[in-house]
Design a protein around this motif. Structure first.
Motif, PDB file in Angstrom:
ATOM      1  N   GLY A  72      41.725  -4.008 -58.980  1.00 29.46           N
ATOM      2  CA  GLY A  72      40.797  -3.552 -57.840  1.00 29.46           C
ATOM      3  C   GLY A  72      40.077  -4.978 -57.630  1.00 29.46           C
ATOM      4  O   GLY A  72      39.457  -5.686 -58.387  1.00 29.46           O
ATOM      5  N   LEU A  73      40.024  -5.304 -56.179  1.00 29.58           N
ATOM      6  CA  LEU A  73      39.252  -6.402 -55.714  1.00 29.58           C
ATOM      7  C   LEU A  73      37.854  -5.736 -55.410  1.00 29.58           C
ATOM      8  O   LEU A  73      37.906  -4.681 -54.745  1.00 29.58           O
ATOM      9  N   ILE A  74      36.639  -6.404 -55.701  1.00 33.01           N
ATOM     10  CA  ILE A  74      35.425  -5.709 -55.257  1.00 33.01           C
ATOM     11  C   ILE A  74      34.860  -6.963 -54.350  1.00 33.01           C
ATOM     12  O   ILE A  74      33.954  -7.632 -55.084  1.00 33.01           O
ATOM     13  N   PRO A  75      34.948  -6.996 -53.247  1.00 32.51           N
ATOM     14  CA  PRO A  75      34.251  -7.942 -52.351  1.00 32.51           C
ATOM     15  C   PRO A  75      32.810  -7.471 -51.935  1.00 32.51           C
ATOM     16  O   PRO A  75      32.668  -6.367 -51.819  1.00 32.51           O
ATOM     17  N   ILE A  76      31.938  -8.548 -52.337  1.00 30.04           N
ATOM     18  CA  ILE A  76      30.538  -8.162 -51.878  1.00 30.04           C
ATOM     19  C   ILE A  76      30.060  -8.666 -50.635  1.00 30.04           C
ATOM     20  O   ILE A  76      30.414  -9.744 -50.200  1.00 30.04           O
ATOM     21  N   LEU A  77      30.031  -7.613 -49.992  1.00 28.85           N
ATOM     22  CA  LEU A  77      29.648  -7.699 -48.322  1.00 28.85           C
ATOM     23  C   LEU A  77      28.341  -8.692 -48.318  1.00 28.85           C
ATOM     24  O   LEU A  77      27.345  -8.386 -48.982  1.00 28.85           O
ATOM     25  N   ARG A  78      28.387  -9.475 -47.287  1.00 30.14           N
ATOM     26  CA  ARG A  78      29.356  -9.942 -46.301  1.00 30.14           C
ATOM     27  C   ARG A  78      30.519 -11.010 -46.777  1.00 30.14           C
ATOM     28  O   ARG A  78      31.608 -10.863 -46.427  1.00 30.14           O
ATOM     29  N   ALA A  79      29.986 -11.977 -47.666  1.00 27.36           N
ATOM     30  CA  ALA A  79      30.577 -13.088 -47.715  1.00 27.36           C
ATOM     31  C   ALA A  79      31.924 -13.066 -48.641  1.00 27.36           C
ATOM     32  O   ALA A  79      32.759 -13.786 -48.398  1.00 27.36           O
ATOM     33  N   GLY A  80      31.938 -11.956 -49.560  1.00 29.62           N
ATOM     34  CA  GLY A  80      32.998 -11.780 -50.307  1.00 29.62           C
ATOM     35  C   GLY A  80      34.386 -11.503 -49.432  1.00 29.62           C
ATOM     36  O   GLY A  80      35.453 -11.397 -50.022  1.00 29.62           O
ATOM     37  N   ILE A  81      34.086 -11.005 -48.362  1.00 30.48           N
ATOM     38  CA  ILE A  81      35.298 -10.594 -47.534  1.00 30.48           C
ATOM     39  C   ILE A  81      36.186 -11.479 -47.350  1.00 30.48           C
ATOM     40  O   ILE A  81      37.392 -11.441 -47.356  1.00 30.48           O
ATOM     41  N   VAL A  96      41.052  -2.569 -52.661  1.00 30.23           N
ATOM     42  CA  VAL A  96      39.979  -3.210 -52.101  1.00 30.23           C
ATOM     43  C   VAL A  96      38.762  -2.110 -52.160  1.00 30.23           C
ATOM     44  O   VAL A  96      38.809  -1.040 -51.460  1.00 30.23           O
ATOM     45  N   TRP A  97      37.871  -2.151 -52.971  1.00 28.43           N
ATOM     46  CA  TRP A  97      36.627  -1.468 -52.909  1.00 28.43           C
ATOM     47  C   TRP A  97      35.305  -2.439 -52.513  1.00 28.43           C
ATOM     48  O   TRP A  97      34.987  -3.090 -53.499  1.00 28.43           O
ATOM     49  N   HIS A  98      34.739  -2.210 -51.355  1.00 27.60           N
ATOM     50  CA  HIS A  98      33.671  -3.023 -50.928  1.00 27.60           C
ATOM     51  C   HIS A  98      32.366  -2.360 -51.533  1.00 27.60           C
ATOM     52  O   HIS A  98      31.943  -1.228 -51.840  1.00 27.60           O
ATOM     53  N   GLU A 106      12.315 -12.480 -49.324  1.00 27.50           N
ATOM     54  CA  GLU A 106      11.106 -12.594 -49.872  1.00 27.50           C
ATOM     55  C   GLU A 106      11.228 -12.661 -51.394  1.00 27.50           C
ATOM     56  O   GLU A 106      10.951 -13.687 -52.231  1.00 27.50           O
ATOM     57  N   THR A 107      11.832 -11.558 -52.019  1.00 28.71           N
ATOM     58  CA  THR A 107      12.129 -11.248 -53.299  1.00 28.71           C
ATOM     59  C   THR A 107      13.278 -12.042 -54.157  1.00 28.71           C
ATOM     60  O   THR A 107      13.459 -12.052 -55.322  1.00 28.71           O
ATOM     61  N   LEU A 108      14.278 -12.271 -53.036  1.00 24.54           N
ATOM     62  CA  LEU A 108      15.512 -12.726 -53.492  1.00 24.54           C
ATOM     63  C   LEU A 108      16.269 -11.730 -54.271  1.00 24.54           C
ATOM     64  O   LEU A 108      17.368 -11.839 -55.220  1.00 24.54           O
ATOM     65  N   ARG A 109      15.854 -10.281 -54.529  1.00 24.36           N
ATOM     66  CA  ARG A 109      16.413  -9.359 -55.076  1.00 24.36           C
ATOM     67  C   ARG A 109      17.415  -8.546 -54.243  1.00 24.36           C
ATOM     68  O   ARG A 109      17.348  -8.519 -53.056  1.00 24.36           O
ATOM     69  N   PRO A 110      18.602  -8.198 -55.020  1.00 23.45           N
ATOM     70  CA  PRO A 110      19.693  -7.676 -54.080  1.00 23.45           C
ATOM     71  C   PRO A 110      19.268  -6.180 -53.660  1.00 23.45           C
ATOM     72  O   PRO A 110      18.581  -5.494 -54.412  1.00 23.45           O
ATOM     73  N   VAL A 111      19.599  -5.823 -52.218  1.00 20.76           N
ATOM     74  CA  VAL A 111      19.430  -4.578 -51.798  1.00 20.76           C
ATOM     75  C   VAL A 111      20.671  -3.929 -51.779  1.00 20.76           C
ATOM     76  O   VAL A 111      21.654  -4.626 -50.755  1.00 20.76           O
ATOM     77  N   ALA A 112      20.934  -2.729 -52.085  1.00 21.56           N
ATOM     78  CA  ALA A 112      22.412  -2.257 -51.771  1.00 21.56           C
ATOM     79  C   ALA A 112      22.399  -1.337 -50.440  1.00 21.56           C
ATOM     80  O   ALA A 112      21.272  -0.569 -50.423  1.00 21.56           O
ATOM     81  N   TYR A 113      23.371  -1.617 -49.949  1.00 25.92           N
ATOM     82  CA  TYR A 113      23.369  -0.632 -48.520  1.00 25.92           C
ATOM     83  C   TYR A 113      24.678   0.001 -48.567  1.00 25.92           C
ATOM     84  O   TYR A 113      24.958   0.561 -47.543  1.00 25.92           O
ATOM     85  N   TYR A 114      25.748  -0.297 -49.023  1.00 22.50           N
ATOM     86  CA  TYR A 114      27.277   0.188 -49.087  1.00 22.50           C
ATOM     87  C   TYR A 114      27.904   0.320 -50.115  1.00 22.50           C
ATOM     88  O   TYR A 114      27.992  -0.675 -51.171  1.00 22.50           O
ATOM     89  N   ASN A 115      28.591   1.638 -50.510  1.00 23.79           N
ATOM     90  CA  ASN A 115      29.401   1.871 -51.858  1.00 23.79           C
ATOM     91  C   ASN A 115      30.019   3.013 -51.482  1.00 23.79           C
ATOM     92  O   ASN A 115      29.543   4.266 -51.533  1.00 23.79           O
ATOM     93  N   ARG A 116      31.451   2.919 -51.469  1.00 22.97           N
ATOM     94  CA  ARG A 116      32.317   4.088 -50.952  1.00 22.97           C
ATOM     95  C   ARG A 116      33.234   4.193 -52.350  1.00 22.97           C
ATOM     96  O   ARG A 116      34.321   4.674 -52.169  1.00 22.97           O
TER      97      ARG A 116
END
Ligand code: PRP
Ligand code: URA
Length: 208
Positions: A72-81, A96-98, A106-116
């Motif tokens: 399984g390839l897990i590209p982190i959007l966007r740049a991993g595409i 491929v599972w995005h 500001e915080t440099l913390r990751p914000v999740a917005y997509y997971n299927r």
């Protein structure tokens, strides 16, 4: 304790130098990401399992090998595409599972917005694809998501890592191998890798 592999391949170094160049346009940038990923994929898949298989040659039967583990390839959007095509050239059957994450500026913390991701894991080996391992927040969050999903064998493949990101990912998930084209010097005050290549997503998609 797993490993951190920084490629020593001359082709990787040559292409990464072009990738870093501020004058490299998006089309060439995308091509370089694909090409470097092919080379890194070779190194990151050295331990994949195979089973013996016979093949009929024009002369006789030869003992060969076939891959046995679903990848399984897990590209982190966007740049991993941009790394998917390069990997697919090596393993076209890879699923491929995005995962969609962005860094809060500001915080440099990751914000999740997509997971299927489907309910149950469909692959044995997961390769996370993301060109930049900066603070490591996005990579750690993605590994967390994959482990909650039930994945056991996980590797991270990136182009450039900062020492801070490598340390954070390695501390949080020592079982995850890290494969990089280069380990850079440090993060600046905005969380960018120095010398780095700038914003990997913007440079690929022409949005900078
Ligand atoms: C970039 C990069 C990583 C993340 C790395 O994505 O592609 O996902 O930053 O930073 P970290 O190690 O500090 O988490 P970005 O948030 O810029 O999103 P984008 O790819 O959509 O531009
Ligand atoms: N994300 C990028 O695209 N570049 C960096 O240097 C750090 C995070």
């Amino acid at each position: 304790m797993r490993k951190v592999v920084v490629s020593a391949h001359p082709l990787v170094k040559h292409k990464l130098t072009l990738l870093r160049d501020i004058n490299t346009p998006p089309k060439q940038f995308r091509e370089l990401i694909r090409e470097i990923t092919v080379l890194l994929a070779y190194e990151a898949t050295l331990d994949l399992e195979t089973s013996p298989v016979d093949v009929a040659t024009p002369l006789t039967t030869a003992r060969g090998a076939k891959l046995t583990e679903p990848i399984g390839l897990i590209p982190i959007l966007r740049a991993g595409i941009g790394m998917v095509e390069g990997f697919w050239e090596m393993i076209p059957s890879a699923e491929v599972w995005h995962i969609g994450l962005f860094r809060d500026e500001e915080t440099l913390r990751p914000v999740a917005y997509y997971n299927r991701l489907p309910v149950h894991p469909t692959v044995s080996v997961c390769l996370i694809l993301d060109p930049m391992l900066a603070t490591g927040g996005s990579a750690v969050k993605t590994v967390n998501i994959l482990k909650e999903w039930g994945a056991h064998r996980i590797k991270f493949m990136g182009l450039i890592g900062a020492p801070e990101g490598v340390e954070r990912l390695h501390s949080a998930h020592p079982d995850v191998d890290i494969h990089l084209a280069a380990l850079d010097d440090h993060l600046n005050e905005k969380g960018y890798i120095v010398p780095g290549l700038g914003d990997a997503g913007d440079r690929q998609f022409g949005t900078g």
